[in-house]
Design a protein around this motif. Sequence first.
Motif, PDB file in Angstrom:
ATOM      1  N   GLU A  49     -32.615   0.421 -43.505  1.00 31.52           N
ATOM      2  CA  GLU A  49     -31.341   0.382 -42.787  1.00 31.52           C
ATOM      3  C   GLU A  49     -30.317  -0.471 -43.526  1.00 31.52           C
ATOM      4  OE1 GLU A  49     -32.307  -0.982 -38.856  1.00 31.52           O
ATOM      5  OE2 GLU A  49     -33.568   0.763 -38.462  1.00 31.52           O
TER       6      GLU A  49
ATOM      7  N   ASP B  32     -37.636  10.037 -44.722  1.00 30.02           N
ATOM      8  CA  ASP B  32     -36.642   9.638 -43.731  1.00 30.02           C
ATOM      9  C   ASP B  32     -35.398  10.501 -43.897  1.00 30.02           C
ATOM     10  OD1 ASP B  32     -34.751   8.365 -42.133  1.00 30.02           O
ATOM     11  OD2 ASP B  32     -35.423   6.359 -42.675  1.00 30.02           O
TER      12      ASP B  32
ATOM     13  N   GLU C  86     -32.543  10.257 -42.551  1.00 34.99           N
ATOM     14  CA  GLU C  86     -31.312   9.470 -42.646  1.00 34.99           C
ATOM     15  C   GLU C  86     -30.999   9.141 -44.110  1.00 34.99           C
ATOM     16  OE1 GLU C  86     -27.960   7.545 -41.063  1.00 34.99           O
ATOM     17  OE2 GLU C  86     -29.471   8.671 -39.955  1.00 34.99           O
TER      18      GLU C  86
ATOM     19  N   GLU D 272     -27.573  10.276 -46.193  1.00 42.91           N
ATOM     20  CA  GLU D 272     -26.693   9.412 -46.990  1.00 42.91           C
ATOM     21  C   GLU D 272     -26.621   9.878 -48.442  1.00 42.91           C
ATOM     22  OE1 GLU D 272     -24.536   7.248 -45.872  1.00 42.91           O
ATOM     23  OE2 GLU D 272     -25.296   7.816 -43.893  1.00 42.91           O
TER      24      GLU D 272
ATOM     25  N   CYS E 266     -36.047  15.877 -40.450  1.00 43.80           N
ATOM     26  CA  CYS E 266     -35.074  15.451 -39.439  1.00 43.80           C
ATOM     27  C   CYS E 266     -35.622  15.550 -38.021  1.00 43.80           C
ATOM     28  CB  CYS E 266     -33.794  16.253 -39.569  1.00 43.80           C
ATOM     29  SG  CYS E 266     -33.935  17.950 -39.027  1.00 43.80           S
TER      30      CYS E 266
ATOM     31  N   ASN F 227     -29.723  13.791 -36.561  1.00 42.18           N
ATOM     32  CA  ASN F 227     -29.673  13.943 -38.020  1.00 42.18           C
ATOM     33  C   ASN F 227     -29.728  15.408 -38.432  1.00 42.18           C
ATOM     34  OD1 ASN F 227     -29.455  11.238 -38.543  1.00 42.18           O
ATOM     35  ND2 ASN F 227     -31.631  10.936 -38.878  1.00 42.18           N
TER      36      ASN F 227
END
Length: 132
Positions: free
Chosen positions: A55, A87, A89, A93, A118, A122
Amino acid sequence: MRWLRLLLVLTLTACATGPEPVSPEDPAARDTTRQAPTPAVIEAPPDPVAPSAVEALLAEARRLRAEGDLGGSFARVERALRIAPEDAEVYLELARTHAAAGQAERASAAAERGLLYCRGTNCSRLRDLLKT
């Protein structure tokens, strides 16, 4: 005559006692029916630092991308990808950073890869990146 019989009986019983003892190092003599039990595999609990590290890396990547430092953003996202390769996420990104760099094909490829992992919101965000 008794001694002769006794000697004969002792000789015959000595021959009938069974096989010779075998050395434990002899692989042919190992008893394969009795093996040591296989130890149970104990999985290590997930590293509690990893999610917060990912994160933090993604937050740093977003900040750098907003400032225009795409190289720094890519570096943070790639580090997060090494920590959490499944992941979604992170792939989101990565796709956003590729899109900011004008690399539409790479952004699309990263979004497609992220769709494999996902869950929830997401998925729709990754699908939106595929449309562009």
